[in-house]
Design a protein around this motif. Structure first.
Motif, PDB file in Angstrom:
ATOM      1  N   ARG A 164      -1.493  12.630   4.566  1.00 37.10           N
ATOM      2  CA  ARG A 164      -1.750  13.840   3.772  1.00 37.10           C
ATOM      3  C   ARG A 164      -2.024  15.021   4.712  1.00 37.10           C
ATOM      4  N   GLU A 165      -2.867  14.791   5.729  1.00 37.97           N
ATOM      5  CA  GLU A 165      -3.154  15.841   6.716  1.00 37.97           C
ATOM      6  C   GLU A 165      -1.882  16.275   7.441  1.00 37.97           C
ATOM      7  N   ASP A 166      -1.085  15.295   7.818  1.00 37.38           N
ATOM      8  CA  ASP A 166       0.165  15.575   8.536  1.00 37.38           C
ATOM      9  C   ASP A 166       1.095  16.439   7.689  1.00 37.38           C
ATOM     10  N   ALA A 167       1.237  16.111   6.414  1.00 35.17           N
ATOM     11  CA  ALA A 167       2.110  16.875   5.524  1.00 35.17           C
ATOM     12  C   ALA A 167       1.589  18.302   5.357  1.00 35.17           C
ATOM     13  N   ARG A 168       0.275  18.453   5.218  1.00 35.07           N
ATOM     14  CA  ARG A 168      -0.304  19.799   5.050  1.00 35.07           C
ATOM     15  C   ARG A 168      -0.176  20.629   6.317  1.00 35.07           C
ATOM     16  N   GLU A 169      -0.308  19.990   7.478  1.00 32.74           N
ATOM     17  CA  GLU A 169      -0.124  20.708   8.748  1.00 32.74           C
ATOM     18  C   GLU A 169       1.323  21.185   8.880  1.00 32.74           C
ATOM     19  N   ARG A 170       2.264  20.339   8.491  1.00 39.59           N
ATOM     20  CA  ARG A 170       3.671  20.729   8.570  1.00 39.59           C
ATOM     21  C   ARG A 170       3.995  21.844   7.589  1.00 39.59           C
ATOM     22  N   LEU A 171       3.349  21.816   6.413  1.00 39.07           N
ATOM     23  CA  LEU A 171       3.523  22.899   5.441  1.00 39.07           C
ATOM     24  C   LEU A 171       2.985  24.209   6.010  1.00 39.07           C
ATOM     25  N   VAL A 175      10.011  20.208  -0.078  1.00 39.57           N
ATOM     26  CA  VAL A 175       9.586  18.809  -0.212  1.00 39.57           C
ATOM     27  C   VAL A 175       9.382  18.237   1.189  1.00 39.57           C
ATOM     28  N   LEU A 176       8.132  17.908   1.503  1.00 37.30           N
ATOM     29  CA  LEU A 176       7.798  17.324   2.798  1.00 37.30           C
ATOM     30  C   LEU A 176       7.395  15.870   2.597  1.00 37.30           C
ATOM     31  N   SER A 177       7.950  14.988   3.420  1.00 38.34           N
ATOM     32  CA  SER A 177       7.616  13.571   3.342  1.00 38.34           C
ATOM     33  C   SER A 177       6.919  13.176   4.640  1.00 38.34           C
ATOM     34  N   ALA A 178       5.723  12.590   4.533  1.00 44.94           N
ATOM     35  CA  ALA A 178       4.961  12.180   5.708  1.00 44.94           C
ATOM     36  C   ALA A 178       4.644  10.702   5.618  1.00 44.94           C
ATOM     37  N   VAL A 214       0.837  -1.202   0.000  1.00 43.76           N
ATOM     38  CA  VAL A 214       0.000   0.000   0.000  1.00 43.76           C
ATOM     39  C   VAL A 214       0.871   1.251   0.000  1.00 43.76           C
ATOM     40  N   ALA A 215       0.590   2.169  -0.921  1.00 44.51           N
ATOM     41  CA  ALA A 215       1.351   3.430  -1.007  1.00 44.51           C
ATOM     42  C   ALA A 215       0.707   4.455  -0.086  1.00 44.51           C
ATOM     43  N   THR A 216       1.127   4.464   1.194  1.00 48.09           N
ATOM     44  CA  THR A 216       0.509   5.365   2.170  1.00 48.09           C
ATOM     45  C   THR A 216       1.344   6.605   2.450  1.00 48.09           C
ATOM     46  N   ALA A 217       2.624   6.564   2.179  1.00 47.63           N
ATOM     47  CA  ALA A 217       3.466   7.730   2.452  1.00 47.63           C
ATOM     48  C   ALA A 217       3.177   8.829   1.429  1.00 47.63           C
ATOM     49  N   VAL A 218       3.225  10.083   1.890  1.00 48.12           N
ATOM     50  CA  VAL A 218       2.940  11.224   1.030  1.00 48.12           C
ATOM     51  C   VAL A 218       4.197  12.064   0.866  1.00 48.12           C
ATOM     52  N   GLU A 219       4.485  12.425  -0.373  1.00 48.04           N
ATOM     53  CA  GLU A 219       5.562  13.379  -0.664  1.00 48.04           C
ATOM     54  C   GLU A 219       4.880  14.634  -1.198  1.00 48.04           C
ATOM     55  N   LEU A 220       4.899  15.688  -0.399  1.00 45.48           N
ATOM     56  CA  LEU A 220       4.209  16.937  -0.747  1.00 45.48           C
ATOM     57  C   LEU A 220       5.243  17.951  -1.223  1.00 45.48           C
ATOM     58  N   ARG A 221       5.014  18.535  -2.390  1.00 43.21           N
ATOM     59  CA  ARG A 221       5.920  19.544  -2.938  1.00 43.21           C
ATOM     60  C   ARG A 221       5.185  20.868  -3.068  1.00 43.21           C
ATOM     61  N   PHE A 222       5.869  21.932  -2.635  1.00 48.87           N
ATOM     62  CA  PHE A 222       5.305  23.280  -2.743  1.00 48.87           C
ATOM     63  C   PHE A 222       6.393  24.209  -3.252  1.00 48.87           C
ATOM     64  N   ASP A 223       6.127  24.857  -4.380  1.00 50.59           N
ATOM     65  CA  ASP A 223       7.107  25.736  -5.016  1.00 50.59           C
ATOM     66  C   ASP A 223       7.028  27.125  -4.377  1.00 50.59           C
TER      67      ASP A 223
END
Length: 132
Positions: A76-83, A63-66, A24-33
């Motif tokens: 996804r929520e965790d990555a957005r909160e950290r952003l 680049v945030l990895s959660a 299962v691909a549960t980890a999120v890599e969030l990118r924000f320019d």
């Protein structure tokens, strides 16, 4: 942050978890320019890019990895909160330092202490005569 500015990629998590982690691909890599974001003001953008953060690329992309949680939604929520926390840290401008000078009493105390040390050290080197 508008969702159009965020790029999410779902990957497999590392670490323990057995079969769940492997399939299962549960980890999120969030990118924000940050460098090209129209929603950030210029001073905020400059403060965020000036941070010496290892998550920032040379092109100014954060680049945030959660992968703390077992579900995609929680990660996804965790990555957005950290952003949001990262951006909030750049919103407040640092206070300007006001240069001050030591008071006359502080100067006097410092010089008195120096004089006291000086006499102590000078007395250590005094030669003694043992002829008496």
């Amino acid at each position: 942050m508008p969702d159009e500015e965020l790029v999410e990629r779902f990957v497999r998590s590392s670490g323990p978890g057995g079969q769940n982690v492997n399939k299962v691909a549960t980890a999120v890599e969030l990118r924000f320019d940050i460098a090209n974001s129209p929603s950030l003001t210029e001073p905020v953008r400059a403060r965020l890019l000036a941070k010496r953060d290892r998550r920032l690329t040379d092109e100014g992309v954060l680049v945030l990895s959660a992968q703390r949680f077992r579900t995609q939604d929680r990660n996804r929520e965790d990555a957005r909160e950290r952003l949001a926390a990262f951006i909030a840290s750049g919103l407040k401008a640092p206070k300007k330092r006001i240069a001050t000078k030591p008071s006359r009493a502080a100067k006097k105390r410092r010089l008195d202490e120096k004089r006291g040390r000086s006499t102590i050290k000078a007395s250590r080197g005094a030669r003694r005569t043992w002829d008496e």
